[in-house]
Design a protein around this motif. Structure first.
Motif, short mmCIF file in Angstrom:
data_model
loop_
_atom_site.label_atom_id
_atom_site.label_comp_id
_atom_site.label_asym_id
_atom_site.label_seq_id
_atom_site.Cartn_x
_atom_site.Cartn_y
_atom_site.Cartn_z
N ALA A 1 -9.26 -13.80 6.74
CA ALA A 1 -8.74 -13.98 5.37
C ALA A 1 -9.38 -12.98 4.42
O ALA A 1 -8.69 -12.40 3.56
CB ALA A 1 -8.98 -15.40 4.90
N MET A 2 -10.67 -12.72 4.56
CA MET A 2 -11.34 -11.74 3.69
C MET A 2 -10.74 -10.35 3.88
O MET A 2 -10.49 -9.65 2.89
CB MET A 2 -12.84 -11.72 3.98
N THR B 1 3.41 -15.83 2.42
CA THR B 1 2.38 -16.73 2.91
C THR B 1 1.95 -16.26 4.29
O THR B 1 2.79 -15.95 5.14
CB THR B 1 2.91 -18.18 2.99
N VAL B 2 0.64 -16.22 4.51
CA VAL B 2 0.07 -15.79 5.78
C VAL B 2 -0.59 -17.00 6.44
O VAL B 2 -1.40 -17.68 5.82
CB VAL B 2 -0.99 -14.69 5.59
N MET B 3 -0.23 -17.25 7.71
CA MET B 3 -0.90 -18.30 8.46
C MET B 3 -1.97 -17.66 9.35
O MET B 3 -1.70 -16.68 10.04
CB MET B 3 0.08 -19.07 9.35
N GLY C 1 -4.46 -6.98 -0.08
CA GLY C 1 -3.49 -7.43 -1.06
C GLY C 1 -2.79 -8.74 -0.77
O GLY C 1 -1.95 -9.18 -1.55
N TYR C 2 -3.12 -9.39 0.33
CA TYR C 2 -2.50 -10.68 0.64
C TYR C 2 -3.24 -11.77 -0.12
O TYR C 2 -4.46 -11.73 -0.26
CB TYR C 2 -2.53 -10.93 2.16
N ASN D 1 6.70 -8.00 0.12
CA ASN D 1 5.97 -8.34 -1.09
C ASN D 1 4.77 -9.21 -0.73
O ASN D 1 4.90 -10.40 -0.48
CB ASN D 1 6.90 -9.06 -2.08
N LYS D 2 3.61 -8.60 -0.70
CA LYS D 2 2.39 -9.29 -0.25
C LYS D 2 2.06 -10.50 -1.11
O LYS D 2 1.56 -11.50 -0.60
CB LYS D 2 1.21 -8.33 -0.23
#
Length: 129
Positions: free
Chosen positions: A22-23, A7-9, A29-30, A2-3
């Motif tokens: 990040a872009m 949380t993405v580091m 979808g993150y 589930n995007k």
């Protein structure tokens, strides 16, 4: 995977690289990101960050701790977190060390949006199986 709940580091000592990645991830979808400007910050986020931390992009060459050292800690403390090593150095030794260390992927800088998409697709497929 589930995007929206993940949380993405993004750990990279180059602020421009953090922003660009990040872009690209937002386009896929993150939505929730944490950032580390060096290996020490990445280690702290692995140790104390959100329980939703499930994806990490780790620059191999960072001050404090290398991406490979952060990867080793993440494998111990957050075995469900998929880690992708990012490096400007695509030497076979780096790629092999990342794979042996449990990385879900290896991306060479400068990376393209297409290459990031390929790695994300691989990780998403593996999370479904």
């Amino acid at each position: 995977m589930n995007k929206e709940a993940l949380t993405v580091m993004i750990a990279d000592d180059d602020g421009t690289m953090r922003s660009l990645l990040a872009m690209v991830l937002k386009d896929h979808g993150y939505r929730d990101f944490v950032y580390a400007a060096d290996g020490q910050q990445a280690v702290e986020l692995i140790r104390t960050g959100s329980a939703a931390l499930g994806l990490a992009f780790l620059d191999i060459d960072m001050p404090g701790f290398t991406g490979l050292e952060v990867l080793a800690l993440a494998r111990q403390l957050r075995p469900g977190c998929a880690c992708i090593i990012v490096s400007a150095h695509s030497a076979v030794e780096n790629v092999m060390a990342a794979i042996r260390g449990g990385a879900a992927g290896f991306v060479v800088k400068p990376y393209s949006a297409q290459r990031i998409a390929e790695v994300l697709l691989k990780i998403e497929r593996e999370s479904l199986s």
